[in-house]
Design a protein around this motif. Structure first.
Motif: not given
Length: 254
Positions: A170-173, A199-217
């Motif tokens: 899940c991508l949450c920018p 770019e952050t989403l693709m990294e999240g997909i490749v590494t199977n990250k469940n929740m992707v926050f942009v920015p991470p803070n």
């Protein structure tokens, strides 16, 4: 469309076989041409992601003519920035039709094959507005909270069913510079450019990250919201000062 195009181009760079859906024929064909220049194989379909029957019938065409979809990116989204009573009925319906129901229909269309193979990846493009609320986006926030909830619940259900080969992301920018929201600003940081989000989403997909926050803070802010007293949270909200252009005070239900 802008973030969808950027995501498609990132997949094209990886020589993926792409199936692109968009409501805009000219836009989707332009994106396809750019992807093909990068060496990808591309098929395009004009689909209104607010219409269930269109989604189901196009999905059948994809499965019959192209084959199994292994990565589904639910990227379609619409927004109206206005106070709740100024938001028109049809705008409320469209935000829910596209931002959450469209995600459900596409997932229901492509998940059965993933379940049979115990292999696949479902990507939900949501928003920071699926975790944090702001005024003048009541409907949008509601639809994005639903999208985040759908992602979390689906993740749990796949786990309960033992389908560990199907990954979810899940991508949450925060605000992205797409032009959907006019003149956005916040003291929390700069408005994001599409490329850095993708770019952050693709990294999240490749590494199977469940929740992707942009920015991470944002993940820290989410934790603070759960442990801080209300008075401190109100102070944090004033400090962050999220602003954008919105329609206010035009009462309408048509």
């Amino acid at each position: 469309m802008a973030s969808g195009r950027a995501t498609a181009l990132e997949f094209a760079k990886r020589q993926s076989r792409l199936v692109l859906w968009d409501i805009n024929k000219h836009g989707v064909e332009e994106t396809a041409a750019e992807c093909e220049k990068l060496g990808a194989t591309v098929q395009t379909f004009v689909v209104d992601c607010s219409k269930r029957e269109e989604i189901y019938s196009t999905a059948e065409k994809v499965k019959k003519d192209i084959g199994d979809v292994t990565i589904l990116v639910n990227n379609a989204g619409v927004i109206t920035a206005a106070d709740f009573l100024s938001t028109q009925d049809h705008q409320i319906e469209r935000m829910f039709d596209v931002n959450i129901l469209g995600h459900m229909w596409t997932t229901r269309a492509f998940l059965p094959v993933m379940m049979n193979n115990n292999y696949g990846h479902i990507v939900t493009v949501a928003s920071a507005a699926g975790h944090f609320v702001v005024p003048y986006m009541v409907t949008y926030c509601s639809s994005k909270f639903a999208a985040v909830g759908f992602h979390k619940a689906l993740t749990e259900e796949l786990s309960a069913l033992g389908k560990d080969g199907i990954k979810t992301t899940c991508l949450c920018p925060v605000f992205i510079n797409t032009g959907f929201v006019k003149n956005p600003s916040t003291r929390l940081g700069k408005i994001l450019e599409i490329e850095e989000v993708v770019e952050t989403l693709m990294e999240g997909i490749v590494t199977n990250k469940n929740m992707v926050f942009v920015p991470p803070n944002q993940s820290v802010a989410l934790l603070l919201e759960r442990v801080f007293p209300e008075r401190a949270l109100n102070l944090l909200k004033k400090m962050s000062e999220v602003k954008f252009d919105a329609v206010i005070g035009q009462r309408s239900t048509q």
